[in-house]
Design a protein around this motif. Structure first.
Motif, PDB file in Angstrom:
ATOM      1  N   ARG A  23       8.063   6.916   3.650  1.00 10.89           N
ATOM      2  CA  ARG A  23       7.602   7.137   2.284  1.00 10.89           C
ATOM      3  C   ARG A  23       6.255   7.870   2.286  1.00 10.89           C
ATOM      4  O   ARG A  23       6.055   8.824   1.546  1.00 10.89           O
ATOM      5  CB  ARG A  23       7.478   5.804   1.549  1.00 10.89           C
ATOM      6  CG  ARG A  23       7.027   5.907   0.118  1.00 10.89           C
ATOM      7  CD  ARG A  23       6.764   4.539  -0.509  1.00 10.89           C
ATOM      8  NE  ARG A  23       7.771   3.531  -0.222  1.00 10.89           N
ATOM      9  CZ  ARG A  23       8.834   3.284  -0.990  1.00 10.89           C
ATOM     10  NH1 ARG A  23       9.027   3.985  -2.070  1.00 10.89           N
ATOM     11  NH2 ARG A  23       9.682   2.333  -0.668  1.00 10.89           N
ATOM     12  N   ASP A  24       5.325   7.430   3.136  1.00  2.00           N
ATOM     13  CA  ASP A  24       4.008   8.077   3.228  1.00  2.00           C
ATOM     14  C   ASP A  24       4.129   9.506   3.745  1.00  2.00           C
ATOM     15  O   ASP A  24       3.450  10.407   3.261  1.00  2.00           O
ATOM     16  CB  ASP A  24       3.071   7.282   4.138  1.00  2.00           C
ATOM     17  CG  ASP A  24       2.704   5.932   3.571  1.00  2.00           C
ATOM     18  OD1 ASP A  24       2.808   5.753   2.336  1.00  2.00           O
ATOM     19  OD2 ASP A  24       2.325   5.046   4.358  1.00  2.00           O
ATOM     20  N   GLN A  26      14.770   1.103  -0.167  1.00  2.00           N
ATOM     21  CA  GLN A  26      13.479   0.601   0.293  1.00  2.00           C
ATOM     22  C   GLN A  26      13.453   0.407   1.803  1.00  2.00           C
ATOM     23  O   GLN A  26      12.454   0.698   2.459  1.00  2.00           O
ATOM     24  CB  GLN A  26      13.153  -0.715  -0.405  1.00  2.00           C
ATOM     25  CG  GLN A  26      11.778  -1.236  -0.075  1.00  2.00           C
ATOM     26  CD  GLN A  26      11.426  -2.480  -0.873  1.00  2.00           C
ATOM     27  OE1 GLN A  26      12.203  -2.931  -1.706  1.00  2.00           O
ATOM     28  NE2 GLN A  26      10.268  -3.030  -0.624  1.00  2.00           N
ATOM     29  N   LYS A  27      14.549  -0.032   2.365  1.00  2.00           N
ATOM     30  CA  LYS A  27      14.617  -0.256   3.817  1.00  2.00           C
ATOM     31  C   LYS A  27      14.407   1.053   4.582  1.00  2.00           C
ATOM     32  O   LYS A  27      13.775   1.076   5.628  1.00  2.00           O
ATOM     33  CB  LYS A  27      15.969  -0.876   4.172  1.00  2.00           C
ATOM     34  CG  LYS A  27      16.089  -1.299   5.595  1.00  2.00           C
ATOM     35  CD  LYS A  27      17.408  -2.019   5.838  1.00  2.00           C
ATOM     36  CE  LYS A  27      17.497  -2.496   7.273  1.00  2.00           C
ATOM     37  NZ  LYS A  27      18.704  -3.268   7.519  1.00  2.00           N
ATOM     38  N   ARG A  77      10.597   2.406   6.382  1.00  6.69           N
ATOM     39  CA  ARG A  77      10.795   2.386   7.838  1.00  6.69           C
ATOM     40  C   ARG A  77       9.562   2.949   8.515  1.00  6.69           C
ATOM     41  O   ARG A  77       9.046   3.997   8.146  1.00  6.69           O
ATOM     42  CB  ARG A  77      12.021   3.200   8.212  1.00  6.69           C
ATOM     43  CG  ARG A  77      12.304   3.173   9.687  1.00  6.69           C
ATOM     44  CD  ARG A  77      13.527   3.978  10.013  1.00  6.69           C
ATOM     45  NE  ARG A  77      13.659   4.086  11.426  1.00  6.69           N
ATOM     46  CZ  ARG A  77      14.518   3.385  12.156  1.00  6.69           C
ATOM     47  NH1 ARG A  77      15.328   2.556  11.559  1.00  6.69           N
ATOM     48  NH2 ARG A  77      14.568   3.539  13.459  1.00  6.69           N
ATOM     49  N   ARG A  78       9.098   2.259   9.510  1.00  5.49           N
ATOM     50  CA  ARG A  78       7.889   2.677  10.215  1.00  5.49           C
ATOM     51  C   ARG A  78       8.252   3.588  11.376  1.00  5.49           C
ATOM     52  O   ARG A  78       9.126   3.270  12.178  1.00  5.49           O
ATOM     53  CB  ARG A  78       7.132   1.452  10.703  1.00  5.49           C
ATOM     54  CG  ARG A  78       6.600   0.637   9.550  1.00  5.49           C
ATOM     55  CD  ARG A  78       6.104  -0.723   9.944  1.00  5.49           C
ATOM     56  NE  ARG A  78       5.451  -0.767  11.229  1.00  5.49           N
ATOM     57  CZ  ARG A  78       4.389  -1.494  11.503  1.00  5.49           C
ATOM     58  NH1 ARG A  78       3.865  -2.240  10.576  1.00  5.49           N
ATOM     59  NH2 ARG A  78       3.866  -1.505  12.708  1.00  5.49           N
TER      60      ARG A  78
END
Length: 119
Positions: A33-34, A89-90, A94-95
């Motif tokens: 997302r970022d 959202q998952k 996610r990182r």
């Protein structure tokens, strides 16, 4: 006399944008997302370009055109309404490991700098 179109959100080269993102990544992880928020519209257009690459091959893999085409349509709709594309959202949270992402972004910067002179 010809006038330039003058897009407001494409005043920077995508290679410069990727380089800024590369230098702004702090810590061990960053969320998808970022990353999408930092990339903005230029990043989404670049993603559309990559998703369209399989359509250039004369032999197609069954099902690929449907999945990639749907991705392109959804991204273009998000650009049209000036929003980031919706992701579950998952997936969005996610990182991604910064150590693995940095070399990929660096290769992207190198590649885009080579083709910048043609555009």
């Amino acid at each position: 006399m010809t006038t330039a179109i003058g897009f407001k959100d494409t005043d920077r080269k995508t290679s410069e944008l990727l380089e800024d993102i590369l230098h702004s990544i702090k810590g061990e992880h960053i969320t998808l997302r970022d990353l999408l928020a930092m990339m903005g519209e230029s990043g989404l257009l670049l993603l559309c370009a990559f998703l369209s690459l399989p359509f250039l091959f004369p032999v197609s893999i069954p099902g690929v055109s449907t999945v990639f085409g749907a991705g392109i349509v959804l991204i273009s709709a998000a650009i049209t309404v000036n929003r980031l594309p919706w992701l579950p959202q998952k997936v969005a949270d996610r990182r991604l490991e910064s150590g693995k992402l940095r070399p990929v972004l660096q290769r992207g910067v190198t590649f885009l700098r080579r083709i910048d002179r043609f555009f």
